[in-house]
Enzyme design. Structure first.
Site, short mmCIF file in Angstrom:
data_model
loop_
_atom_site.label_atom_id
_atom_site.label_comp_id
_atom_site.label_asym_id
_atom_site.label_seq_id
_atom_site.Cartn_x
_atom_site.Cartn_y
_atom_site.Cartn_z
N SER B 39 0.90 -1.19 0.07
CA SER B 39 -0.09 0.20 0.04
C SER B 39 1.02 1.27 0.05
O SER B 39 2.23 1.29 0.33
CB SER B 39 -0.86 0.04 1.10
OG SER B 39 -1.90 0.83 0.95
N ASP B 41 2.72 4.57 1.05
CA ASP B 41 3.24 5.06 2.20
C ASP B 41 3.89 3.78 3.23
O ASP B 41 4.29 4.00 4.33
CB ASP B 41 2.39 5.64 3.13
CG ASP B 41 2.50 7.14 2.50
OD1 ASP B 41 3.52 7.66 1.85
OD2 ASP B 41 1.50 8.07 2.87
N GLY B 43 6.57 2.16 2.53
CA GLY B 43 8.17 2.43 2.60
C GLY B 43 8.68 1.62 1.48
O GLY B 43 9.90 1.34 1.44
N ASN B 172 7.29 -3.58 7.83
CA ASN B 172 7.99 -2.21 7.93
C ASN B 172 7.84 -1.26 9.07
O ASN B 172 6.78 -1.50 9.61
CB ASN B 172 8.12 -1.61 6.50
CG ASN B 172 9.18 -0.62 6.66
OD1 ASN B 172 10.37 -0.59 6.97
ND2 ASN B 172 9.00 0.40 5.43
N GLY B 474 -27.51 7.18 -35.74
CA GLY B 474 -27.80 8.63 -35.17
C GLY B 474 -28.63 8.34 -33.94
O GLY B 474 -28.87 7.16 -33.43
N LYS B 480 -33.58 7.73 -38.55
CA LYS B 480 -32.91 6.58 -39.13
C LYS B 480 -34.33 5.62 -39.90
O LYS B 480 -34.31 5.21 -40.80
CB LYS B 480 -32.30 5.66 -38.13
CG LYS B 480 -31.02 6.58 -37.60
CD LYS B 480 -30.29 5.66 -36.53
CE LYS B 480 -31.23 5.16 -35.41
NZ LYS B 480 -31.77 6.18 -34.50
N SER B 548 -26.73 2.69 -32.46
CA SER B 548 -25.49 2.02 -32.25
C SER B 548 -24.49 3.31 -31.98
O SER B 548 -23.77 3.81 -32.94
CB SER B 548 -24.84 1.53 -33.64
OG SER B 548 -25.47 2.15 -34.88
#
Lengths: 301, 639
Positions: B39, B41, B43, B172, B474, B480, B548
């Site tokens: 994740s 921070d 380190g 860590n 369209g 159409k 479409s």
């Protein structure tokens, strides 16, 4: 069962694979040939990749007109010996305007004679892929770059938005005007380069070997007086010293190091105890913080 | 002390006597590629900076620059901020985060290392995947104060999917919890429990302070309760069992080398196994068998080529073989299929839509592909399989793929080279996904195309016409259907065989199971395009009247049809006019929010860039427009 590949064997195979990938998928590739040691290795690998054929692309040298004279002589000799197709491009507008590193500073000089010149050449020939010899260990922004690095139609690199690069599956698709910079030496270190040159006995420009050369001290660097365009500042004195170069570029911007290494073995030995990085000898990278990234975004290699 | 430098750890005193001996020693060192992930921070960059510093791989000028930068951007107070050694982009230094993967190199007397430092933010997951795809081991960092976070899990799952089998859990900032053994044991235990299903071969938890170097390159006095190795010790000795032994020969052909009439070689890199001169090989896609005549390199012909080597193979016989195909051992051939199941990690802002056409690329092959079925999405937190209609950015799912032509492959678990692929967006050319093939699907192997004696040409000839698909696109209400139906009347009157596929009508039957989400719209178009293709095959002039809205699907429809058979007609009516006409009263509802996913309102319409016919309807009578289209068709021999 055959033996596993050696370290340099792995790097060589990776580079050859990359060369072939470009030849198979791009319509107009070119190799940027800067005449330095990395270019020498790159050329050697290109020859291997296509053997028994010749590399199916030309080599392009962007000449800033301020390269060491020995570099130009070496370039022309190599083109003749290896039989590759050499293109040389000079930014004629820059020449006309008298752009030079003394009056205009390293930044302007490099931008006009190198970055702009490169863009001109790429546009002129319409190359869609360009090989370069950059390595990730050279500099922090290079460490971030993909092997296949996408460039917009304006030759710009967008470091915050790079294409994912998974496994050895390279996305080689570009639209018209866009291009890819390809770096087969991405995973090589400076040591690998020298050890490979030693192993393969690759010819390099004699400036890499120590010799007595005329130099002056300027801005904490040792600059070689390569021709009479070099203007001396008050108090500067030309001296003959045993020096060599770790990298090569425009002679007024490239620092020499004191050295007695006259053979490849001695150079490799010297490398193992080096206390500074190779780019320290380059004035252009020190001009401002993040300067390499900035230049790359503008289209520098 | 910040002096002293260079010469890898433990080699300071060994002045290189014979350089060639030294180089030969370097040559035989093994290589370990690893990444740091976890994740934000936790380190990661600091750890790599610390590794480089403690293995004395930082040059004096770099150290000077680092001290300078630490004062300017650093987050470690007056001390050196090691993260600035790897965060090489200006934006990264300004924001104090890692955006993209950085590669660093170092070596010790025992091994060489390539490290990928990958970003922790979820939005940059694809950059983490980039770093993971070439790694053998992952260091998953966990902040001792935070414990295991969703990103810890996400990165572990991605590492597992991408074939990484070795994990270091770096607990860590252990200094910030007072070097407390209980905290370490709790996190290590939780991780093991969570990772049980991920198939790792080794998991090594190490309590660590990257900032102060505890247990990084040497064991710390602060953690007397920990008797395991330091990080560097583990990296130098972990057995990554290169399983080269016994794997079948695979050689994806990259490039055909034909410098002259006497030489025809196939260049590529051996993906697995090995091959010798005289050995039999099979062409994967055709099953044709031949033998190896030569293994060519510039340094002379070889007797044997093995995994990882880049060579050029010359064969005994003239077999049909080109880039994208594979040479393999006849004893264990790969799958050849056009349908298979694969696990997919999605990288793009636009979701993966089943039915949409993408470019699938393996190491050397490239083919059109669609996801025919999204079987499930994998929940990153609890591994649950969830039903899904699309995959969003950073999501992982199991999909059935269908490709336009068969490809040769192995399951990813058997071969990381021949079992992997990427997906590329057809319009933007972006790399949008990475896939790991699980298994081929049966139907592909068993259903073959029927060769039919009555051809499309003979059917069209009987009707004295040239088949075509006129694709009207369209906005809703643009006109159409009116235009398509008037045009059909005219064509019919002049003796043409026609059929109209209308969006609304098809939704009452064939597509009654589909809604209006993006995923359903894509499937809607795919079915209609396939239907239109069958009708054109039967010799008809097909008029498709469909909103479409997406370019990608219109392009997919175009690519399905034969060359010159697809005619895109853009019925161009501005949104305001459509909304004002509103023949079905839909715009009024959509604008009030009563209809969701309405094109032009809250769902996009991507205007055609190069329609074959572009008709602007404003202030024109439909009859005029139809005459215009008919003239265009007549000029090109359609009617």
């Amino acid at each position: 069962m055959p033996a596993a590949l050696t370290h340099l064997g792995r790097l060589e195979a990776e580079a050859i694979h990359i060369f072939r990938e470009v030849a198979a998928t791009f319509s107009k590739p070119v190799m940027l040939y800067s005449v330095g040691k990395d270019s020498s290795v790159l050329m050697h690998l290109a020859m291997k990749a296509f053997y028994p054929a010749k590399p199916p692309f030309p080599f392009l040298h962007v000449d800033t007109t301020w390269k060491f004279r020995e570099m130009i002589a070496f370039r022309d000799r190599m083109a003749k010996e290896k039989g590759f197709d050499l293109l040389v491009h000079i930014n004629e507008e820059g020449v006309r305007d008298g752009i030079n590193p003394f009056d205009h500073g390293s930044n302007t000089h490099t931008h006009v004679m190198k970055t702009v010149a490169l863009r001109q050449a790429l546009d002129k020939y319409g190359f869609d892929a360009a090989f370069g010899g950059a390595r990730r260990d050279e500099e922090k922004s290079r460490a971030k770059e993909r092997i296949f690095s996408f460039r917009s139609a304006g030759h710009a690199w967008d470091p915050k938005n790079q294409r994912p690069e998974m496994w050895k599956i390279y996305n080689t698709r570009v639209a018209t005007g866009e291009s890819i910079r390809v770096f087969p030496l991405s995973n090589w270190t400076e040591q690998d380069i020298w050890q490979y040159i030693l192993q393969e006995n690759i010819p390099i420009v004699p400036l890499y070997f120590a010799a007595r050369r005329p130099v002056v001290d300027r801005d904490g660097m040792t600059i070689m007086v390569d021709d009479d365009r070099m203007r001396l500042l008050p108090g500067e004195k030309v001296e003959e010293r045993m020096v060599r170069f770790r990298t090569l570029g425009c002679y007024p911007l490239t620092g020499a190091i004191p050295s007695n290494a006259t053979t490849l073995e001695e150079i490799v030995g010297e490398m193992l105890t080096a206390r500074t990085s190779e780019r320290q000898g380059r004035l252009i990278d020190r001009d401002e913080a993040g300067s390499m990234e900035k230049k790359k975004r503008e289209g520098y290699f | 002390m910040l002096t002293g430098n260079k010469a890898p750890v433990g080699e300071e005193d060994t002045a290189p006597v014979d350089i060639r001996d030294y180089v030969a020693g370097q040559e035989n060192k093994g290589l370990l590629r690893f990444l740091t992930c976890g994740s934000v921070d936790d380190g990661k960059s600091t750890l790599i900076g610390r590794l480089l510093f403690d293995t004395k791989l930082i040059f004096e000028d770099q150290l000077a620059a680092l001290e300078n930068d630490s004062r300017k951007h650093g987050t470690a107070g007056d001390e050196i901020d090691f993260a600035l050694l790897v965060d090489g982009l200006e934006a990264e230094r300004e924001q104090g985060i890692t955006i993209d993967v950085a590669y660093r190199f170092f070596s010790t007397p025992r091994r060489k290392f390539i490290v990928a430092d990958t970003p922790g933010h979820e939005q940059y997951t694809r950059n983490m995947a980039t770093g993971a795809s070439t790694a053998d081991l992952a260091i998953v960092l966990v902040d001792a104060r935070q414990g295991i976070l969703p990103q810890t899990r996400r990165h572990s799952i991605i590492a597992s999917l991408l074939g990484i089998r070795h994990i270091v859990v770096a607990v860590n900032k252990i200094d910030l919890v007072g070097f407390d053994e209980a905290v370490f044991e709790r996190i290590a235990g939780e991780y093991r429990a969570f990772a049980e299903e991920l198939g790792f071969n080794s998991i090594q938890p190490i309590p660590m302070s990257a900032r102060y170097g505890d247990n990084v390159t040497r064991s710390s006095d602060q953690t007397p309760w920990y008797d395991g190795p330091s990080l560097l010790e583990h990296l130098e000795t972990v057995d990554i069992e290169v399983e080269a032994e016994g794997r079948p020969f695979r050689f994806p052909v990259q490039y055909v080398s034909r410098p002259n009439l006497d030489f025809r070689g196939f260049a590529g890199t051996v993906a697995s196994g090995h091959i010798g001169v005289g050995d039999p090989v099979t062409v994967a896609k055709s099953g044709k068998q031949t033998r190896i005549r030569r293994i060519v390199t510039q340094d002379g012909d070889l007797d044997v080529a093995s995994e990882g080597q880049a060579v050029t193979l010359v064969l005994e016989d003239e077999v049909e073989l080109s880039r994208g195909n594979m040479l393999v051992t006849p004893e264990a051939r790969p799958h050849v299929a056009d349908q298979f199941a694969a696990t997919l990690v999605w990288f793009d802002e636009n979701p993966l839509l089943p039915g949409r056409s993408y470019i699938l690329r393996t190491e050397t092959d490239e083919v059109s592909a669609t996801v025919s079925h999204l079987k499930h999405r994998r929940n990153i937190n609890n591994f649950a399989e969830e039903a899904a209609t699309c995959l969003n950015l950073n999501e992982v799912g199991l999909c059935n793929f269908s490709t336009q032509a068969p490809i040769a492959f192995d399951a990813f678990r058997d071969n990381r080279v021949t079992g992997a692929f990427i997906l590329i967006d057809r319009l933007t050319n972006a790399t949008v996904g990475a896939g790991m093939i699980e298994w081929p699907l049966r139907r592909a192997a068993n259903i073959h195309w029927q060769a039919l004696d009555v051809t499309r040409q003979s059917r069209a000839a009987l009707k004295h016409q040239k088949p075509a698909v006129l694709w009207f696109t369209g906005l809703s209400g643009s006109g159409k259907s009116t235009i398509a139906s008037l045009l059909e009347k005219k064509l019919h009157a002049s003796g043409r065989h026609t059929y109209v596929l209308d969006g609304d009508n098809v939704r009452h039957g064939l597509n009654r199971d589909l809604g209006f989400t993006d995923a359903d719209r894509v499937e809607n178009i795919r079915r209609v395009a396939e239907t239109a293709k069958l009708m054109a095959d039967a010799g008809l002039i097909v008029l498709v009247s469909f909103i479409s809205p997406f370019r990608a699907e219109r392009r997919m429809a175009r690519e399905l049809m034969n060359e010159g058979e697809f005619v895109e007609v853009f019925v161009d009516t501005p949104f305001e006019d459509c909304a004002r006409r509103d023949p079905k009263g839909l715009y009024a509802k959509a604008l009030k929010g009563e209809i969701k996913n309405f094109t032009g309102v809250d769902s996009p319409y991507e205007t055609p860039e190069k329609a074959d016919i572009h008709v602007k309807t404003v202030a024109r009578a439909p009859e005029d427009l139809v005459d215009e289209i008919e003239a265009w068709l007549r000029d090109r021999g359609y009617c």
